[in-house]
Design a protein around this motif. Structure first.
Motif, short mmCIF file in Angstrom:
data_model
loop_
_atom_site.label_atom_id
_atom_site.label_comp_id
_atom_site.label_asym_id
_atom_site.label_seq_id
_atom_site.Cartn_x
_atom_site.Cartn_y
_atom_site.Cartn_z
N ARG A 21 98.53 91.80 34.72
CA ARG A 21 96.83 92.22 34.70
C ARG A 21 95.60 91.35 34.32
N GLU A 22 95.33 90.53 33.88
CA GLU A 22 94.29 89.51 34.12
C GLU A 22 93.56 88.96 34.63
N ALA A 23 95.22 88.42 35.67
CA ALA A 23 94.91 88.08 37.28
C ALA A 23 94.26 89.44 38.04
N LEU A 24 95.13 90.46 38.05
CA LEU A 24 94.42 91.22 39.49
C LEU A 24 93.42 92.14 38.91
N ARG A 25 92.51 91.82 37.72
CA ARG A 25 91.16 92.19 36.88
C ARG A 25 89.98 90.71 37.76
N ASN A 26 90.98 89.89 37.85
CA ASN A 26 89.85 88.83 38.15
C ASN A 26 89.56 89.43 40.20
N THR A 27 90.34 90.39 40.45
CA THR A 27 90.21 90.17 42.11
C THR A 27 89.05 91.32 42.57
N GLY A 28 88.87 91.95 41.14
CA GLY A 28 87.93 93.05 41.36
C GLY A 28 88.02 94.49 41.32
N SER A 29 88.17 95.55 40.61
CA SER A 29 88.31 96.56 40.22
C SER A 29 88.93 97.27 41.71
N ALA A 30 88.45 97.17 43.03
CA ALA A 30 88.47 97.64 44.08
C ALA A 30 89.71 97.72 44.53
N ASP A 127 102.80 82.29 55.96
CA ASP A 127 101.91 83.05 56.62
C ASP A 127 102.22 84.38 56.75
N ALA A 128 103.57 84.49 55.70
CA ALA A 128 103.88 85.92 56.09
C ALA A 128 103.34 86.57 54.52
N VAL A 129 103.16 86.14 53.01
CA VAL A 129 102.42 85.92 52.01
C VAL A 129 101.38 86.01 52.01
N ARG A 130 100.45 85.36 52.79
CA ARG A 130 99.28 85.06 53.29
C ARG A 130 98.07 85.81 52.95
N GLY A 131 97.43 85.80 51.95
CA GLY A 131 96.32 86.94 51.55
C GLY A 131 97.06 87.71 51.14
N VAL A 132 97.71 88.31 49.91
CA VAL A 132 97.93 89.17 49.38
C VAL A 132 98.21 89.19 48.26
N ASP A 133 97.67 90.80 47.22
CA ASP A 133 97.64 90.17 46.13
C ASP A 133 99.06 89.70 45.56
N VAL A 134 100.21 90.65 45.29
CA VAL A 134 101.60 90.21 44.88
C VAL A 134 102.15 90.39 45.59
N VAL A 135 102.87 88.68 45.19
CA VAL A 135 103.89 88.80 46.46
C VAL A 135 105.55 88.85 45.03
N ALA A 155 99.06 84.24 46.07
CA ALA A 155 98.64 85.39 45.41
C ALA A 155 98.35 84.99 44.20
N PRO A 156 96.77 86.25 43.84
CA PRO A 156 97.29 86.42 42.08
C PRO A 156 98.05 86.11 41.06
N VAL A 157 99.04 87.40 41.22
CA VAL A 157 100.04 87.99 40.83
C VAL A 157 101.58 86.97 41.92
N THR A 158 102.34 86.68 41.63
CA THR A 158 104.18 86.05 42.00
C THR A 158 105.25 86.46 40.42
N VAL A 159 105.42 88.08 40.92
CA VAL A 159 106.43 87.98 40.25
C VAL A 159 108.04 87.95 40.39
N GLY A 160 109.12 87.73 40.00
CA GLY A 160 110.12 87.97 40.68
C GLY A 160 111.46 89.18 39.91
N THR A 161 112.23 89.57 40.77
CA THR A 161 113.30 90.98 39.85
C THR A 161 114.69 89.11 40.04
#
Length: 260
Positions: A21-30, A127-135, A155-161
């Protein structure tokens, strides 16, 4: 969609991780209102199984909520047929599919796993994941795409399942534990679909885990109510799972034969 209880277990993850949540806030609310998400998995249609279902329906639900979702996976099967399937997924479910390398089957943990191989796989994945908000890496901690994407993600956020369970330890994690742990340290959140997954994996990868069970389509799977009535006929048994030896479909069929 519905599911079981979501909860957290284990000690905090290693230093340096960033709360999503903190990382995504840093990307801007839009950008928080509509995220670009790369869903990386070895298991995607036309491969059948629980992870493929999880990836499809999660991607569909995220796309329905207004997010831009791209699944990244390997090439397999007939190229023309798979390309048409990917176009249908975008048209009907709202997510794109990008394929790199070549997906090959391997025997692992009493099942048939898949690995993507090919020249230049790492730069193609980057290249496939470049520029995304979440991986979002699915079906960790197996090679090659799920682990490799952790190493190339910016990405600002990287999560794994994590979806796997095994008894008695795993030789690969004992042998390659240091390499795998180095990749997993890049995760902002570790998600397991059950406490059983954590029981199997935590001896090799201690830390904080979020347990988020697999979702259920509550519109499709629901108790019969009102005008809905069960069709007449004998009792029905629903088998859920791939036709892997470890799932013991043969035992079920033998039991049904005895009951007859």
């Amino acid at each position: 969609m519905g599911g079981g209880e979501v909860h957290r277990t284990g000690a905090p993850a290693g230093a340096g991780t960033v709360a999503p949540r903190e990382a995504l806030r840093n990307t801007g609310s839009a950008r928080v209102s509509s995220l670009s998400i790369a869903m990386v998995s070895e298991y995607v249609y036309p491969t059948l199984g629980g992870v493929s279902e999880h990836v499809h329906f999660l991607s569909r639900e995220l796309a329905a909520r207004g997010h831009d979702v791209t699944i990244v996976t390997g090439n397999l099967g007939d190229a023309g047929e798979v390309a048409e399937m990917d176009r249908t997924a975008f048209r009907e479910s709202g997510y794109r599919t990008r394929r790199i390398g070549r997906s090959v089957p391997v025997v692992s943990n009493g099942s048939i796993a898949r690995l993507t191989v090919g020249m230049g796989l790492k730069p193609q994945l980057a290249d496939a994941v470049r520029g995304v908000d979440v991986v979002h890496s699915q079906a960790l901690a197996s090679p090659t795409l799920p682990l490799l994407c952790l190493r190339v993600s910016t990405a600002p956020v990287t999560v794994g399942t994590f979806h796997t369970y095994f008894d008695g330890g795993h030789w690969a994690y004992r042998s390659l534990g240091r390499y795998v742990r180095a990749a997993l340290d890049r995760l902002d959140r570790r998600i397991a679909v059950s406490d059983a997954c954590i029981q199997a994996l935590s001896p090799y990868f201690p830390g904080e885990w979020d347990v988020v069970p697999n979702g259920i389509d509550c519109e499709l799977y629901r108790p019969l109510t009102g005008p809905d009535e069960r069709e007449p006929g004998p009792p029905r048994i629903l088998f859920v799972g791939r036709f892997d030896p470890r799932n013991a479909l043969g035992d079920l069929l033998e039991a049904v034969a005895i009951l007859k």
